[in-house]
Motif scaffolding. Structure first.
Motif, PDB file in Angstrom:
ATOM      1  N   VAL A  35       1.092  -1.265  -0.009  1.00  0.00           N
ATOM      2  CA  VAL A  35       0.089   0.037   0.138  1.00  0.00           C
ATOM      3  C   VAL A  35       0.671   1.215   0.043  1.00  0.00           C
ATOM      4  N   VAL A  36       0.561   1.944  -1.182  1.00  0.00           N
ATOM      5  CA  VAL A  36       1.445   3.400  -1.117  1.00  0.00           C
ATOM      6  C   VAL A  36       0.608   4.444  -0.633  1.00  0.00           C
ATOM      7  N   THR A  37       1.254   5.318   0.101  1.00  0.00           N
ATOM      8  CA  THR A  37       0.473   6.614   0.209  1.00  0.00           C
ATOM      9  C   THR A  37       1.154   7.785  -0.110  1.00  0.00           C
ATOM     10  N   TYR A  38       0.686   8.906  -0.579  1.00  0.00           N
ATOM     11  CA  TYR A  38       1.316   9.927  -1.295  1.00  0.00           C
ATOM     12  C   TYR A  38       0.095  11.155  -0.976  1.00  0.00           C
ATOM     13  N   THR A  39       0.910  12.450  -1.373  1.00  0.00           N
ATOM     14  CA  THR A  39       0.053  13.605  -1.428  1.00  0.00           C
ATOM     15  C   THR A  39      -0.137  13.928  -2.906  1.00  0.00           C
ATOM     16  N   GLY A  40      -1.503  14.139  -3.413  1.00  0.00           N
ATOM     17  CA  GLY A  40      -1.868  14.532  -4.467  1.00  0.00           C
ATOM     18  C   GLY A  40      -1.131  15.779  -4.944  1.00  0.00           C
ATOM     19  N   ARG A  41      -0.848  15.879  -6.065  1.00  0.00           N
ATOM     20  CA  ARG A  41      -0.028  16.970  -6.636  1.00  0.00           C
ATOM     21  C   ARG A  41      -0.973  18.298  -6.921  1.00  0.00           C
ATOM     22  N   ARG A  42      -2.295  18.120  -7.142  1.00  0.00           N
ATOM     23  CA  ARG A  42      -3.003  19.417  -7.438  1.00  0.00           C
ATOM     24  C   ARG A  42      -3.973  19.419  -6.030  1.00  0.00           C
ATOM     25  N   SER A  43      -4.394  18.360  -5.396  1.00  0.00           N
ATOM     26  CA  SER A  43      -5.414  18.553  -4.331  1.00  0.00           C
ATOM     27  C   SER A  43      -4.749  18.755  -3.108  1.00  0.00           C
ATOM     28  N   GLY A  44      -3.724  18.240  -2.905  1.00  0.00           N
ATOM     29  CA  GLY A  44      -2.764  18.132  -1.533  1.00  0.00           C
ATOM     30  C   GLY A  44      -3.516  17.262  -0.593  1.00  0.00           C
ATOM     31  N   LYS A  45      -4.204  16.502  -1.077  1.00  0.00           N
ATOM     32  CA  LYS A  45      -5.325  15.411  -0.156  1.00  0.00           C
ATOM     33  C   LYS A  45      -4.068  14.194  -0.197  1.00  0.00           C
ATOM     34  N   THR A  46      -4.181  13.202   0.824  1.00  0.00           N
ATOM     35  CA  THR A  46      -3.575  12.007   1.014  1.00  0.00           C
ATOM     36  C   THR A  46      -4.304  10.944   0.498  1.00  0.00           C
ATOM     37  N   PHE A  47      -3.670  10.075  -0.244  1.00  0.00           N
ATOM     38  CA  PHE A  47      -4.244   8.957  -0.915  1.00  0.00           C
ATOM     39  C   PHE A  47      -3.499   7.646  -0.463  1.00  0.00           C
ATOM     40  N   GLN A  71      -4.264   7.941 -12.662  1.00  0.00           N
ATOM     41  CA  GLN A  71      -3.502   9.339 -12.366  1.00  0.00           C
ATOM     42  C   GLN A  71      -2.451   9.279 -11.258  1.00  0.00           C
ATOM     43  N   TRP A  72      -2.526   8.564 -10.399  1.00  0.00           N
ATOM     44  CA  TRP A  72      -1.532   8.467  -9.239  1.00  0.00           C
ATOM     45  C   TRP A  72      -0.283   8.861  -9.500  1.00  0.00           C
ATOM     46  N   TRP A  73       0.348   7.846 -10.655  1.00  0.00           N
ATOM     47  CA  TRP A  73       1.765   7.915 -10.734  1.00  0.00           C
ATOM     48  C   TRP A  73       2.011   9.318 -11.226  1.00  0.00           C
ATOM     49  N   ARG A  74       1.293  10.053 -11.741  1.00  0.00           N
ATOM     50  CA  ARG A  74       1.923  11.335 -12.445  1.00  0.00           C
ATOM     51  C   ARG A  74       2.261  12.247 -11.162  1.00  0.00           C
ATOM     52  N   ASN A  75       1.882  11.954  -9.927  1.00  0.00           N
ATOM     53  CA  ASN A  75       2.610  12.705  -8.962  1.00  0.00           C
ATOM     54  C   ASN A  75       4.002  12.698  -8.768  1.00  0.00           C
ATOM     55  N   PHE A  76       4.645  11.669  -9.427  1.00  0.00           N
ATOM     56  CA  PHE A  76       5.758  11.177  -9.527  1.00  0.00           C
ATOM     57  C   PHE A  76       6.761  11.810 -10.738  1.00  0.00           C
ATOM     58  N   LEU A  77       6.128  12.472 -11.631  1.00  0.00           N
ATOM     59  CA  LEU A  77       7.084  12.648 -12.934  1.00  0.00           C
ATOM     60  C   LEU A  77       8.191  13.819 -12.669  1.00  0.00           C
ATOM     61  N   VAL A 106       4.703   2.181 -17.905  1.00  0.00           N
ATOM     62  CA  VAL A 106       5.036   3.408 -16.909  1.00  0.00           C
ATOM     63  C   VAL A 106       5.518   2.324 -15.776  1.00  0.00           C
ATOM     64  N   SER A 107       6.607   2.834 -15.083  1.00  0.00           N
ATOM     65  CA  SER A 107       7.112   2.451 -13.802  1.00  0.00           C
ATOM     66  C   SER A 107       7.355   3.457 -12.874  1.00  0.00           C
ATOM     67  N   VAL A 108       7.175   3.413 -11.683  1.00  0.00           N
ATOM     68  CA  VAL A 108       7.563   4.134 -10.543  1.00  0.00           C
ATOM     69  C   VAL A 108       8.741   3.416  -9.718  1.00  0.00           C
ATOM     70  N   ARG A 109       9.771   4.183  -9.561  1.00  0.00           N
ATOM     71  CA  ARG A 109      10.765   3.619  -9.116  1.00  0.00           C
ATOM     72  C   ARG A 109      11.060   4.511  -7.543  1.00  0.00           C
TER      73      ARG A 109
END
Length: 116
Positions: A35-47, A71-77, A106-109
């Motif tokens: 389970v990954v947790t991150y902050t949305g790049r536009r919303s600032g919400k935690t997912f 969409q989630w992986w785009r936070n890490f471009l 697409v891969s997220v490292r």
């Protein structure tokens, strides 16, 4: 209430997360899911979302299936950003970067921060 792809996806994510925490099957599920947790790049919400992963030492690779529908992986471009992973019952922080290869995959490292 109409079923949408998003509502079905959220329901399935909830089932996967519950299975990773189940007493008997949880250990098996955690071998392939994190389970990954991150902050949305536009919303600032935690997912938080469950994903397939592979780990080698302090490096984690997440292959994004059907990336154009997610969409989630785009936070890490670009420079990437902070991420948290619930690995083996412990939350680990790290830095994630996303990239698309020539075939559109697409891969997220993730490079994990040192364990405390």
């Amino acid at each position: 209430m109409a079923l949408t792809l998003g509502s079905i996806n959220r329901s399935m994510n909830g089932v996967v997360v519950a299975l990773t925490e189940a007493p008997v099957i949880g250990a098996l599920m955690r071998r392939g899911f994190v389970v990954v947790t991150y902050t949305g790049r536009r919303s600032g919400k935690t997912f938080s979302t469950p994903v397939f992963y592979q780990r080698s030492g302090d490096k984690v690779t997440i292959g994004v299936a059907m990336p154009d529908s997610k969409q989630w992986w785009r936070n890490f471009l670009g420079e990437g950003g902070p991420i948290s992973l619930h690995l083996n019952g412990v939350d680990r922080s790290g830095h994630a970067t996303a990239a698309r290869d020539a075939k559109g995959r697409v891969s997220v490292r993730v490079r994990l921060d040192p364990a405390i």
